[in-house]
Design a protein around this motif. Structure first.
Motif, mmCIF file in Angstrom:
data_model
loop_
_atom_site.group_PDB
_atom_site.id
_atom_site.type_symbol
_atom_site.label_atom_id
_atom_site.label_comp_id
_atom_site.label_asym_id
_atom_site.label_seq_id
_atom_site.Cartn_x
_atom_site.Cartn_y
_atom_site.Cartn_z
ATOM 1 N N GLY A 1 0.342 18.037 -9.715
ATOM 2 C CA GLY A 1 0.200 19.076 -10.730
ATOM 3 C C GLY A 1 -0.983 18.898 -11.654
ATOM 4 O O GLY A 1 -1.243 19.761 -12.498
ATOM 5 N N VAL A 2 -1.709 17.790 -11.525
ATOM 6 C CA VAL A 2 -2.874 17.559 -12.384
ATOM 7 C C VAL A 2 -4.078 18.249 -11.764
ATOM 8 O O VAL A 2 -4.379 18.054 -10.584
ATOM 9 C CB VAL A 2 -3.133 16.051 -12.552
ATOM 10 N N ARG A 3 -4.744 19.036 -12.541
ATOM 11 C CA ARG A 3 -5.921 19.756 -12.075
ATOM 12 C C ARG A 3 -7.132 19.358 -12.907
ATOM 13 O O ARG A 3 -6.983 18.929 -14.048
ATOM 14 C CB ARG A 3 -5.702 21.275 -12.202
ATOM 15 N N PRO A 4 -8.328 19.515 -12.354
ATOM 16 C CA PRO A 4 -9.521 19.251 -13.161
ATOM 17 C C PRO A 4 -9.554 20.159 -14.393
ATOM 18 O O PRO A 4 -9.179 21.342 -14.331
ATOM 19 C CB PRO A 4 -10.681 19.585 -12.207
ATOM 20 N N MET B 1 3.652 6.766 -4.946
ATOM 21 C CA MET B 1 3.854 6.952 -6.386
ATOM 22 C C MET B 1 2.597 7.437 -7.078
ATOM 23 O O MET B 1 2.663 8.151 -8.076
ATOM 24 C CB MET B 1 4.353 5.647 -7.002
ATOM 25 N N GLY B 2 1.437 7.058 -6.553
ATOM 26 C CA GLY B 2 0.202 7.572 -7.131
ATOM 27 C C GLY B 2 0.084 9.067 -6.964
ATOM 28 O O GLY B 2 -0.336 9.777 -7.886
ATOM 29 N N ARG B 3 0.471 9.573 -5.791
ATOM 30 C CA ARG B 3 0.423 11.024 -5.576
ATOM 31 C C ARG B 3 1.466 11.740 -6.423
ATOM 32 O O ARG B 3 1.210 12.836 -6.945
ATOM 33 C CB ARG B 3 0.635 11.323 -4.091
ATOM 34 N N VAL C 1 0.823 -1.213 0.000
ATOM 35 C CA VAL C 1 0.000 0.000 0.000
ATOM 36 C C VAL C 1 0.856 1.262 0.000
ATOM 37 O O VAL C 1 0.536 2.240 -0.699
ATOM 38 C CB VAL C 1 -0.947 -0.009 1.215
ATOM 39 N N GLY C 2 1.957 1.264 0.774
ATOM 40 C CA GLY C 2 2.795 2.461 0.881
ATOM 41 C C GLY C 2 3.302 2.975 -0.463
ATOM 42 O O GLY C 2 3.047 4.135 -0.831
#
Length: 412
Positions: A403-406, A396-398, A390-391
């Protein structure tokens, strides 16, 4: 007479387990009824041909059923009826599609390489069928039981990449060639996490043979809990990694960029029509069947029953009951997620799936080295393994989504 590498599917009925039920032995009984009177050399050949024909017929029929089921399910998810004109409730739509593909004109560009243009769909379908030969569909149903069946599967699967590039090159069309090169980049990128997800299974089962990997998952803890690899931290992570990469390897949404009509016409299929186009379509579904079957074999216990008292049900029924939900999930994802961009697709593979697969390999090594831990140490073992799974996924998912925005839509 027997042949090295051939399995119970090609051996006499006497080689099967005598404790098996009648339904379990029914395919072998039917086969021996057809070939029992032949001499041994001819009987071996006839048994092999029956195994080949049975595999092709079953999966060709499943292909027809899946095309109808996918269109029906997609229609239901998108609030429309789907095929409902050809036959009762549209059940004859696959037959109508087959007739249409057979009768449509086969248009070949004048400048195309005639030989390679013809061979590309044939070789792609042939290699897709070859991958189906080593999957154990039941206790007595496996076409080719090789010592290195895992390596054989990935070798035959990787050969399909050559066929995709062959199609783009032979078309003598810049759009088809660019799309074929993009398809190769996708297939090569996702081949690595697919392979790395399988390495822990091979390591823990100590075998490259599919039948032995299934046998390693054939016991029950406390007399009722199945010892399938998916019920371990590393096995669950490996299953998710393998199944995610399978979408890209099978050219399925949201990774269906090789055929992104809105970007590069119809990808490497731009100059194909008629029955040749149908062969590409069939090979895509055969690849999906093969990858789903291998996922069942490696992580979901193969043909093993989930509970001891359910072993009376034929093993091939359990394999099918595990296979169909995975195929349904392919359809569900196609109806749910939008297509990724090419940069998003490659970044997802190299910056997320590959590192997670490498970390999961270390998690599996830790799990193997701590087999002897008991009592309170078992809780510590599980806690460490879950943290290792999980860690890195959260971290890595974050980082991947930083920097990704809707997306903001502006209207004039």
């Amino acid at each position: 007479m027997t042949w090295p590498g051939l399995s119970l599917f090609s051996l006499p009925l006497a080689a099967a387990n005598p404790a098996d039920s009648f339904l379990e032995r029914a395919p072998l009984l039917l086969r021996d009824l057809l070939t029992g009177a032949l001499p041994d050399p001819w009987r071996w050949l006839a048994n092999s041909l029956i195994a080949i024909v049975a595999t092709v017929v079953v999966f060709a029929s499943l292909f027809a059923v899946m095309t109808l089921a996918e269109r029906k399910v997609l229609g239901r998810m998108q609030n429309r009826p789907g095929p409902n004109r050809t036959g009762p409730f549209g059940v004859l739509q696959p037959l109508a599609d087959g007739i249409k593909m057979l009768t449509k004109e086969d248009i070949v560009p004048r400048s195309a390489d005639q030989v390679l243009h013809l061979l590309a769909p044939i070789t792609l379908l042939a290699f897709s069928i070859l991958t189906l030969a080593v999957i154990p569909y039941g206790r007595n149903l496996v076409g080719l039981d090789l010592d290195a069946s895992v390596l054989y599967f990935f070798a035959a699967g990787a050969a399909t990449e050559l066929s995709v590039f062959m199609a783009g090159w032979a078309s003598r069309n810049k759009y088809a060639l660019l799309a074929a090169m993009r398809a190769l980049a996708q297939l090569i990128s996702y081949e690595l996490p697919l392979l790395l997800a399988v390495v822990p299974v091979v390591m823990l089962a100590s075998s490259l043979r599919f039948t032995e990997i299934v046998a390693a998952q054939g016991s029950w803890a406390w007399g009722f809990f199945p010892q399938w690899f998916v019920f371990t931290p590393w096995g669950f992570a490996g299953f998710l990694l393998f199944f995610t990469a399978s979408f890209a390897e099978a050219n399925r949404a949201p990774f269906d960029l090789p055929e992104a009509e809105s970007e590069l016409i119809a990808g490497h299929l731009t100059e194909y029509s008629g029955f040749k186009y149908a062969l590409f379509f069939m090979a895509e579904y055969f690849g999906m069947f093969a990858l789903s079957g291998v996922a069942v074999t490696l992580f979901l216990g193969g043909w093993n029953a989930p509970l001891p008292f359910l072993t009376m049900v034929p093993s091939y029924v359990w394999f099918a009951l595990k296979l169909f939900p995975l195929l349904f999930f392919f359809i569900w994802v196609r109806a749910t997620f939008p297509r990724l961009r090419m940069d998003q697709l490659t970044r997802f593979a190299w910056k997320f799936l590959v590192p997670l697969a490498l970390i999961n390999l270390g998690t599996a090594a830790f799990w193997s080295l701590t087999t002897g831990w008991s009592g309170p140490l078992q809780l510590v073992r599980w806690a460490i393994a879950v943290t290792l799974v999980v860690g890195p996924f959260v971290v890595m998912g974050r980082r991947l989504s930083a920097g990704v925005r809707p997306r903001q839509y502006r209207y004039a």
